[in-house]
Design an enzyme around this catalytic site. Structure first.
Site, short mmCIF file in Angstrom:
data_model
loop_
_atom_site.label_atom_id
_atom_site.label_comp_id
_atom_site.label_asym_id
_atom_site.label_seq_id
_atom_site.Cartn_x
_atom_site.Cartn_y
_atom_site.Cartn_z
N MET A 43 0.92 -1.32 0.04
CA MET A 43 0.02 0.10 -0.01
C MET A 43 0.79 1.21 0.15
O MET A 43 0.38 2.25 -0.13
CB MET A 43 -0.85 -0.04 1.36
CG MET A 43 -2.38 0.50 1.11
SD MET A 43 -3.32 0.15 2.48
CE MET A 43 -2.04 0.02 3.68
N PRO A 44 2.13 1.10 0.22
CA PRO A 44 2.98 2.38 0.01
C PRO A 44 2.82 3.21 -1.25
O PRO A 44 2.50 2.74 -2.12
CB PRO A 44 4.42 1.86 0.08
CG PRO A 44 4.29 0.69 0.55
CD PRO A 44 2.89 -0.05 0.10
N TYR A 45 3.01 4.45 -1.19
CA TYR A 45 3.06 5.34 -2.34
C TYR A 45 4.29 6.00 -2.56
O TYR A 45 4.73 6.48 -1.45
CB TYR A 45 1.96 6.66 -2.31
CG TYR A 45 1.89 7.53 -3.40
CD1 TYR A 45 1.57 7.08 -4.50
CD2 TYR A 45 2.68 8.76 -2.88
CE1 TYR A 45 1.55 8.09 -5.48
CE2 TYR A 45 2.69 9.65 -3.98
CZ TYR A 45 2.22 9.34 -5.16
OH TYR A 45 2.37 10.17 -6.13
N VAL B 264 2.51 1.69 -5.23
CA VAL B 264 2.28 2.51 -6.17
C VAL B 264 3.45 3.46 -6.20
O VAL B 264 4.12 3.93 -5.17
CB VAL B 264 0.99 3.51 -6.13
CG1 VAL B 264 0.94 4.49 -7.23
CG2 VAL B 264 -0.19 2.55 -6.24
#
Lengths: 65, 65, 65, 65, 65, 65
Positions: free
Chosen positions: D1-3, D41
């Site tokens: 889920m990191p961006y 992402v």
């Protein structure tokens, strides 16, 4: 006074669709948090699919499947 | 070491004006917080008026009035 | 209408210094590009030195030298 | 889920190099923090050298030296 | 796959209000651009009023009037 | 000179893990694009799970399942 940045891949969003995003998110902030629409700023970044990755892969490649 | 991001609408800012923004903000950080100019990074994003909204409206439309 | 984001390490910037950054950068945008100060938004992020790296090293470690 | 957002100057990064950045940073987050690659992402912004400053100077000018 | 960043001043937004922002903006992107909600990421930054400026003034001061 | 911003949920990343992210991404940029590590800046934002959404849902809620 909120500031909203929406990043999407550049895949043909029209002027009308972008206008809808801008009015929609401004309205959402007013409805939800009573934020003043007059000073709500929305910036949309359209990013080349070569420059966007998900799952470790470039979107340009994902789109070919 | 500060990082500054300046977002403006793409409406004809010249190279000289952008250079002034870069030197001006770097100087401001040095004067105000004694930040080392050598490692101060400034990035200017010029955003299409179709992609910028304020008051729920697209800037392209606001500019027509 | 510009939006400016200033990221600095959290190392004791005072309210007065942050106010100076905000007024200074707003003025710079007016002087340089004739941007309307009334709708210029400035957001300052103060980042823990554990979360900031330069030269591949964490600032917390750099500060110890 | 990191961006992850990577900003570099626009100076000819190839599709293959950008793909390597995307896969590399996604892998790094998995290895280091056990983050799920499927929802990681990565967005790469390539910025004109006229719009990037360091040390109070525009990169376009620095490149001429 | 869109990424949305919403910045608001830290003035007491509740968990429920933030959940509404997240679901609302995700839905807006689906409705407007047919974006897949499953991979739409929304990040809300709540910023101290000392660190937010508009019109060259710190919001903390504006709130006193 | 690259600038990298890594956003992760605040769920206990240690100082050592954050240092690994910083050195790892700096090295990746050097190896892939020959970017000078000395001026590569990395900023990690740890975001409360109440403030992060995916799939229209707040991460705090997703974590309970």
């Amino acid at each position: 006074m909120p500031y909203v940045n929406i990043k999407i891949t550049r895949e043909g969003a029209t002027k009308a669709q972008k206008a809808q995003l801008i009015s929609g998110v401004t309205e959402l902030l007013q409805k939800t948090l009573n934020k003043n629409p007059a000073t709500t700023v929305v910036v949309i970044d359209e990013v080349d699919t070569d420059n966007w990755g998900i799952g470790g892969e470039v979107v340009t490649e994902l789109r070919k499947r």
